[in-house]
Design an enzyme around this catalytic site. Sequence first.
Site, mmCIF file in Angstrom:
data_model
loop_
_atom_site.group_PDB
_atom_site.id
_atom_site.type_symbol
_atom_site.label_atom_id
_atom_site.label_comp_id
_atom_site.label_asym_id
_atom_site.label_seq_id
_atom_site.Cartn_x
_atom_site.Cartn_y
_atom_site.Cartn_z
ATOM 1 N N LEU A 33 0.625 -1.253 0.031
ATOM 2 C CA LEU A 33 -0.038 -0.202 -0.043
ATOM 3 C C LEU A 33 0.382 0.948 0.243
ATOM 4 C CD1 LEU A 33 -2.923 -1.279 2.760
ATOM 5 C CD2 LEU A 33 -2.606 -1.107 -0.382
ATOM 6 N N HIS A 37 -3.619 4.092 -2.635
ATOM 7 C CA HIS A 37 -4.514 3.306 -2.156
ATOM 8 C C HIS A 37 -4.701 4.457 -0.457
ATOM 9 C CE1 HIS A 37 -1.409 0.225 -3.499
ATOM 10 N NE2 HIS A 37 -2.783 -0.147 -4.103
ATOM 11 N N LYS A 149 -5.756 5.972 -11.859
ATOM 12 C CA LYS A 149 -5.190 5.183 -12.487
ATOM 13 C C LYS A 149 -5.006 3.971 -13.216
ATOM 14 C CE LYS A 149 -0.557 4.015 -12.279
ATOM 15 N NZ LYS A 149 -0.402 2.529 -11.810
ATOM 16 N N MET A 184 1.835 7.352 -8.575
ATOM 17 C CA MET A 184 2.304 6.507 -7.576
ATOM 18 C C MET A 184 1.415 4.936 -8.061
ATOM 19 S SD MET A 184 1.179 8.332 -3.764
ATOM 20 C CE MET A 184 2.393 9.393 -4.060
ATOM 21 N N ARG A 187 4.646 -1.169 -8.367
ATOM 22 C CA ARG A 187 5.629 -1.535 -8.768
ATOM 23 C C ARG A 187 6.380 -0.767 -8.983
ATOM 24 N NH1 ARG A 187 0.671 -3.944 -11.423
ATOM 25 N NH2 ARG A 187 1.183 -6.625 -12.037
#
Length: 282
Positions: A33, A37, A149, A184, A187
Amino acid sequence: MQVEALPSAVRSVVQSHRCGGRRVGVVPTMGALHVGHVSLMEAARRECDFVVTTIFVNPMQFGPNEDFECYPRTLEQDLQRCEAAGVDLVFTPDAAQMFPPDAESIVSLTGLTRKLEGRDRPGHFDGVTTVVAKLFNITLPHRAYFGQKDYQQQLVIRRMVSDLNWALEIVTCPIVREDDGLAMSSRNRYLSPADRERSLVLFRALSMAQQLAETGSESPDSISRQMQQLIGGVNGVDLVYSVVADCDTLEPLVETSERAVALIAARVGKTRLIDNQILRFR
Ligand code: AMP
């Protein structure tokens, strides 16, 4: 904050809150996270009485040559972030509970999921829709929170919810970016310092797309080509697609439209990144 791994335990807790008239908000995640998130959990906290976050690295949505094995797993830290965001219950199922060997059912969409991400990652969206359907049936949300996203993903989930008459609302939250513009992502931690630098071209291309749209004299097709040129000019960045598309159908736009989104996917080193931006044409 309660942490549960058993679907039956989660469902009975949530059911009791629903019976008490409380509104349930759910934030599905794969963990690792970050602040993006957290923004979803905070939105759920503001708008709902009981907030559930699910953490599950879903094997079904990874292709055979993708990063399932090495996908970051940081449960201790994730639980701290959930607690700080005011989450009430974290659901952490394991794969054997979610996909027992005798399971046969798949939720599969036939159109939207064939485009863009779906074309480059065959089977990916079947994994997403199947697991999200299961998570909805276990956590019984009034509202479920997703990030812009993953633009195509939230469209696919909206389609599924509408097609299957689910009595819940999908909320899409804005993209949270690093200070330099990189969206963000769990990965991003794979990126070497040089790749991290290269990956900024995605945000640069999207910002350029918005500037070109504002001039009022560039067609969607010309904007797509200019994004391709900009990204193609950076060594070590392999473009998968960059397109200006209709916000709802994801079909490439021919003429300017009030409902346009620029979408990019690229491999930077071994890391696959996606990003997007809603475009306002003048
Ligand atoms: P993931 O853990 O990658 O499956 O993502 C879980 C949810 O968080 C999805 O709905 C994502 O779209 C959302 N999300 C991921 N990154 C961001 C971000 N940078 N900003 C906002 N939401 C995000």
